[in-house]
Enzyme design. Structure first.
Site, PDB file in Angstrom:
ATOM      1  CE  LYS A  79      75.597   6.586  12.017  1.00 23.17           C
ATOM      2  NZ  LYS A  79      74.296   6.669  12.671  1.00 23.17           N
ATOM      3  N   GLY A 175      74.174  16.559  26.182  1.00 25.57           N
ATOM      4  CA  GLY A 175      73.924  16.798  24.759  1.00 25.57           C
ATOM      5  C   GLY A 175      72.531  17.341  24.544  1.00 25.57           C
ATOM      6  N   GLY A 177      71.153  18.682  21.866  1.00 27.95           N
ATOM      7  CA  GLY A 177      71.052  18.879  20.424  1.00 27.95           C
ATOM      8  C   GLY A 177      69.666  18.535  19.906  1.00 27.95           C
ATOM      9  CB  VAL A 179      67.912  13.339  19.833  1.00 31.35           C
ATOM     10  CG1 VAL A 179      67.084  12.307  20.594  1.00 31.35           C
ATOM     11  CG2 VAL A 179      68.053  12.923  18.387  1.00 31.35           C
TER      12      VAL A 179
HETATM   13  P1  NAD Z   1      73.176  16.849  17.503  1.00 32.56           P
HETATM   14  O1  NAD Z   1      74.456  17.120  16.841  1.00 32.56           O
HETATM   15  O2  NAD Z   1      71.976  17.654  17.115  1.00 32.56           O
HETATM   16  O3  NAD Z   1      73.331  16.976  19.090  1.00 32.56           O
HETATM   17  C1  NAD Z   1      74.434  16.511  19.788  1.00 32.56           C
HETATM   18  C2  NAD Z   1      74.720  17.553  20.855  1.00 32.56           C
HETATM   19  O4  NAD Z   1      75.726  17.049  21.717  1.00 32.56           O
HETATM   20  C3  NAD Z   1      75.223  18.888  20.288  1.00 32.56           C
HETATM   21  O5  NAD Z   1      74.464  19.943  20.815  1.00 32.56           O
HETATM   22  C4  NAD Z   1      76.689  18.924  20.743  1.00 32.56           C
HETATM   23  O6  NAD Z   1      77.139  20.249  20.988  1.00 32.56           O
HETATM   24  C5  NAD Z   1      76.625  18.107  22.010  1.00 32.56           C
HETATM   25  N1  NAD Z   1      77.873  17.514  22.454  1.00 32.56           N
HETATM   26  C6  NAD Z   1      78.865  16.932  21.720  1.00 32.56           C
HETATM   27  N2  NAD Z   1      79.831  16.464  22.511  1.00 32.56           N
HETATM   28  C7  NAD Z   1      79.462  16.748  23.784  1.00 32.56           C
HETATM   29  C8  NAD Z   1      80.024  16.493  25.054  1.00 32.56           C
HETATM   30  N3  NAD Z   1      81.191  15.882  25.203  1.00 32.56           N
HETATM   31  N4  NAD Z   1      79.347  16.916  26.154  1.00 32.56           N
HETATM   32  C9  NAD Z   1      78.172  17.548  26.047  1.00 32.56           C
HETATM   33  N5  NAD Z   1      77.570  17.807  24.854  1.00 32.56           N
HETATM   34  C10 NAD Z   1      78.212  17.420  23.750  1.00 32.56           C
HETATM   35  O7  NAD Z   1      72.898  15.266  17.329  1.00 32.56           O
HETATM   36  P2  NAD Z   1      71.536  14.493  17.542  1.00 32.56           P
HETATM   37  O8  NAD Z   1      70.897  14.270  16.219  1.00 32.56           O
HETATM   38  O9  NAD Z   1      70.750  15.117  18.637  1.00 32.56           O
HETATM   39  O10 NAD Z   1      72.090  13.069  18.017  1.00 32.56           O
HETATM   40  C11 NAD Z   1      72.558  12.868  19.338  1.00 32.56           C
HETATM   41  C12 NAD Z   1      73.039  11.442  19.482  1.00 32.56           C
HETATM   42  O11 NAD Z   1      71.974  10.547  19.219  1.00 32.56           O
HETATM   43  C13 NAD Z   1      74.169  11.027  18.535  1.00 32.56           C
HETATM   44  O12 NAD Z   1      75.019  10.105  19.173  1.00 32.56           O
HETATM   45  C14 NAD Z   1      73.435  10.340  17.402  1.00 32.56           C
HETATM   46  O13 NAD Z   1      74.255   9.418  16.728  1.00 32.56           O
HETATM   47  C15 NAD Z   1      72.342   9.643  18.185  1.00 32.56           C
HETATM   48  N6  NAD Z   1      71.172   9.349  17.370  1.00 32.56           N
HETATM   49  C16 NAD Z   1      70.518  10.347  16.743  1.00 32.56           C
HETATM   50  C17 NAD Z   1      69.403  10.035  15.974  1.00 32.56           C
HETATM   51  C18 NAD Z   1      68.612  11.107  15.288  1.00 32.56           C
HETATM   52  O14 NAD Z   1      67.495  10.828  14.838  1.00 32.56           O
HETATM   53  N7  NAD Z   1      69.116  12.333  15.197  1.00 32.56           N
HETATM   54  C19 NAD Z   1      68.966   8.689  15.865  1.00 32.56           C
HETATM   55  C20 NAD Z   1      69.656   7.700  16.562  1.00 32.56           C
HETATM   56  C21 NAD Z   1      70.761   8.039  17.312  1.00 32.56           C
END
Ligand code: NAD
Length: 349
Positions: A79, A175, A177, A179
């Site tokens: 990572k 969250g 975001g 995903v």
């Molecule tokens: P992202 O940044 O698009 O979304 C994360 C969201 O969480 C954001 O909208 C942010 O404002 C919100 N957030 C942050 N802290 C918060 C809190 N305390 N309370 C409420 N909301 C909060 O990220 P993503 O790509 O959607 O990934 C989300 C999670 O999934 C991460 O932990 C990431 O490591 C994990 N993940 C993502 C992928 C991928 O393909 N994107 C793959 C495996 C794991």
């Protein structure tokens, strides 16, 4: 650019990079390459300190080793984290990061993660070929990660309710975001009611509108009345403080490192809450980008078919937990260790 080797027990390689020209301050951790090159996303976060960034990158890298192993991929775990302000990211920052990735000579392969997007990866790719999830190839992994979560949720629903029917089930989504928003829609389309929370309220609101759901504040989401708690923000949201207040029967979401420490898995089991282990459930994006690396080239259908393994893996992990009286996080570790140990034995033979 100054790259420093940091010797960290239990990790094959951990390095820090400081580049004054681009303002880059980053760490790359390679946990294991026993099963193949270490693949893991590049996270940009406003860490309070390097210590906090180090804690994050080490846990995430180890999680990737187990994610790849459980998913049956020829990949190890690694990572990278960039310490910085996501609102101030620049192309130069990502180009410098590309050079840092390149310095690993292929033992670390990067992809996008929190606060890094396909266009940032294009900048990274201008300095290293060890970068996946690019536009025109497998692209943004988030929709596939969301799909994988949904595939995994089916197994969890069957385990708890004897059916994967989501009609009327209430989901607390933390969250909204990349995903979380897509995962929420997949569940809402099958009859689930979504309660969304995000520190960016507009994101939660957009998901609620799209799904016909409601929103609550980030402070409320971990104790709201629900059937499923779906952590899709950052890690550590399942911990000693939050577990007593969780109302759902299932924890199933995309966030990495959902449990703050190993004991939290036991605490969930004691409370009768089924935890779908994060690195098993959120492997859809990894499975997708892995398919960029296969000799046949990327094929979306092949990648989607491979994601069904998330369902069968969880079934197996739930069975191990039941049969051996373990919490599901420990059962997942044992499941992941099987392939890693077999590969180590083969290497030593
Ligand atoms: P992202 O940044 O698009 O979304 C994360 C969201 O969480 C954001 O909208 C942010 O404002 C919100 N957030 C942050 N802290 C918060 C809190 N305390 N309370 C409420 N909301 C909060 O990220 P993503 O790509 O959607 O990934 C989300 C999670 O999934 C991460 O932990 C990431 O490591 C994990 N993940 C993502 C992928 C991928 O393909 N994107 C793959 C495996 C794991």
């Amino acid at each position: 650019m100054e790259i420093t080797d940091l010797n960290i027990d239990g990790y094959e390689s951990v390095k820090r990079c400081i580049d004054t020209q681009s303002g880059l301050h980053a760490i790359i951790a390679v946990h294991s390459t026993v099963l193949g090159p270490a693949l893991g996303g590049m996270r940009l976060w406003h860490y309070e300190s390097e210590k906090e960034a180090m804690f994050d990158v080490l846990r995430l890298a180890q999680g990737m080793t187990y994610k790849a192993s459980c998913a049956g991929l020829a990949l190890g775990g690694g990572k990278s984290v960039i310490l910085g302000n996501p609102a101030k990211k620049t192309p130069e920052l990502f180009r410098a990061m590309g050079s840092f990735v390149e310095s690993f000579g292929g033992s670390y392969i990067t992809a996008e993660d929190v606060n890094t997007k396909v266009e940032d990866m294009a900048e990274v790719n201008s300095r290293t070929k060890h970068c996946v999830g690019l536009a025109g190839k497998s692209g943004n992994p988030s929709p596939k990660t969301a799909w994988g979560c949904f595939v995994g949720l089916r197994a969890a629903l069957e385990e708890v309710y004897g059916s994967d029917d989501l009609t009327g089930k209430v989901v607390a989504l933390e969250g909204a975001g990349s995903v979380g928003a897509i995962y929420a829609k997949l569940m809402a389309d099958r009859g689930a009611k979504i309660i969304a929370a995000d520190i960016r309220e507009e994101s939660a609101r957009a998901v609620a509108e799209e799904c016909g759901g409601t929103i609550v504040s980030p402070n409320e989401i971990r104790s709201v009345d629900c059937d499923i708690y779906a952590p899709c923000a950052l890690g550590g949201s399942v911990n000693k403080e939050t577990i007593p207040g969780l109302k759902g029967k299932i924890v199933c979401g995309a966030a990495n490192n959902q449990l703050l420490d190993a004991d939290d898995g036991h605490a969930l089991r004691e409370r009768g809450i089924l935890y779908a282990p994060d690195y098993v459930v959120n492997a859809g994006g990894l499975i997708n980008v892995y398919n960029e690396l296969v000799t046949e080239g990327y094929n979306e259908q092949v990648a989607m078919d491979m994601m069904e393994k998330i369902y069968t893996n969880l079934k197996e992990i739930f069975a191990i937990a039941r049969d051996q009286g373990l919490c599901t996080s420990d059962a997942a570790d044992r499941f992941g260790d099987l392939r890693i140990n077999a590969a180590l034995e083969a290497m030593q033979a």
